[in-house]
Design an enzyme around this catalytic site. Structure first.
Site, PDB file in Angstrom:
ATOM      1  N   THR A  63       2.955   2.846  -9.446  1.00 44.33           N
ATOM      2  CA  THR A  63       3.747   1.775 -10.067  1.00 44.33           C
ATOM      3  C   THR A  63       3.223   0.460  -9.600  1.00 44.33           C
ATOM      4  O   THR A  63       2.577   0.180  -8.471  1.00 44.33           O
ATOM      5  CB  THR A  63       5.310   1.704  -9.535  1.00 44.33           C
ATOM      6  OG1 THR A  63       6.108   2.934  -9.766  1.00 44.33           O
ATOM      7  CG2 THR A  63       6.061   0.596 -10.386  1.00 44.33           C
TER       8      THR A  63
ATOM      9  N   GLY B   6      -1.323   1.927  -6.100  1.00 44.47           N
ATOM     10  CA  GLY B   6      -1.508   0.587  -5.424  1.00 44.47           C
ATOM     11  C   GLY B   6      -0.812   0.510  -4.167  1.00 44.47           C
ATOM     12  O   GLY B   6      -0.256   1.547  -3.734  1.00 44.47           O
ATOM     13  N   ALA B   7      -1.200  -0.661  -3.504  1.00 38.71           N
ATOM     14  CA  ALA B   7      -0.396  -0.986  -2.283  1.00 38.71           C
ATOM     15  C   ALA B   7      -0.140  -2.249  -1.973  1.00 38.71           C
ATOM     16  O   ALA B   7      -1.074  -3.402  -2.728  1.00 38.71           O
ATOM     17  CB  ALA B   7      -1.263  -0.515  -1.114  1.00 38.71           C
TER      18      ALA B   7
ATOM     19  N   GLY C  71       6.165  -0.762  -2.006  1.00 39.89           N
ATOM     20  CA  GLY C  71       7.495  -0.879  -2.358  1.00 39.89           C
ATOM     21  C   GLY C  71       7.990  -2.197  -2.782  1.00 39.89           C
ATOM     22  O   GLY C  71       9.036  -2.789  -3.053  1.00 39.89           O
ATOM     23  N   GLY C  72       6.632  -3.125  -2.922  1.00 36.24           N
ATOM     24  CA  GLY C  72       7.110  -4.411  -3.548  1.00 36.24           C
ATOM     25  C   GLY C  72       7.782  -4.168  -4.811  1.00 36.24           C
ATOM     26  O   GLY C  72       8.512  -5.312  -5.240  1.00 36.24           O
TER      27      GLY C  72
ATOM     28  N   GLU D 146       7.495   6.908  -5.293  1.00 35.74           N
ATOM     29  CA  GLU D 146       6.406   6.984  -4.975  1.00 35.74           C
ATOM     30  C   GLU D 146       5.961   7.946  -3.860  1.00 35.74           C
ATOM     31  O   GLU D 146       5.122   8.509  -3.376  1.00 35.74           O
ATOM     32  CB  GLU D 146       5.877   5.449  -4.649  1.00 35.74           C
ATOM     33  CG  GLU D 146       5.846   4.650  -5.732  1.00 35.74           C
ATOM     34  CD  GLU D 146       5.583   3.256  -5.201  1.00 35.74           C
ATOM     35  OE1 GLU D 146       5.368   2.392  -6.369  1.00 35.74           O
ATOM     36  OE2 GLU D 146       5.480   2.828  -4.209  1.00 35.74           O
TER      37      GLU D 146
END
Length: 218
Positions: free
Chosen positions: A28, A82-83, A95-96, A103
């Site tokens: 995501t 992503g990260a 988790g933003g 995830e």
């Protein structure tokens, strides 16, 4: 090259790891959206995808990619996500976008985790980006007090409900020198669904979008 163009370079480079006829784990976020668009260009070569969020599911379906339920798939070859931050050990804060639990689940059933980022996400020590924690609503205050004991400054993410119907606490002012230990401690607090530390299940491959194009570390 703009930041978005660097994200696009990373997203499209991840196609290298997509096997013909496979079901692909899809994360995501803004960088992943570029990967989903790339996946659309080879949709006839793959079986479909397992998605970590409602938003990604909608984007995949709009491109004509079949989306499978996680419970219907035993194992995935790859998971691309992503990260918010990533360190040299390939441990991450995620988790933003509030999709951290799903995830983590999709990452857990994947043989290979391909992390796609732009260069701004690389850090020496995790924690400058607030650490998201998904919490059962009735436990919010208790969990916040426990996070303070761990040295954090938790803030309730107002107006956000996760796809699972829970709330998010963002923990500020953390210098995370031992991510695996902190992941275990926070996950051990009653009422925590999961924490956005991906330390026990870090990335296997990191693709970084740079002004010169995508840089791949395996």
């Amino acid at each position: 090259m703009t930041q978005d163009e660097m994200k696009k370079a990373a997203g499209w480079a991840a196609l290298k790891y997509v096997e013909k006829g496979s079901i692909v784990g899809v994360g995501t976020g803004s960088t992943v959206n570029h990967f989903i668009d790339a996946l659309g260009s080879i949709k006839d070569d793959i079986k479909g995808a397992v998605s970590s969020s409602v938003a990604s599911t909608e984007r995949l379906k709009e491109l004509g990619i079949e989306v499978y339920e996680c419970n219907d798939v035993a194992m995935l070859d790859i998971y691309v996500d992503g990260a918010d931050e990533i360190n040299a050990a390939r441990e991450m804060i995620k988790g933003g976008g509030a999709a951290l639990t799903r995830e983590k689940i999709v990452a857990a059933i994947s043989e290979k985790f391909v992390c796609i980022v732009d260069g701004t996400k690389a850090v020496d020590v995790l924690g400058q980006f607030p650490l998201p924690v998904e919490v059962i609503p009735m436990a919010r205050s208790y969990v916040a007090r426990e996070l303070v004991k761990l040295g954090g400054d938790p803030a309730y993410r107002e107006g956000v409900t996760t796809d699972n119907g829970n709330v998010i606490l963002d923990v500020h002012n953390m210098q995370i020198t031992n991510p695996k230990e902190l992941e275990d401690k926070i996950n051990g607090i009653a009422g925590v669904v999961t924490v956005g530390l991906f330390a026990h299940r870090g990335a296997d491959v990191v693709i970084t979008g740079t002004p010169e194009g995508a840089k791949i570390e395996e």
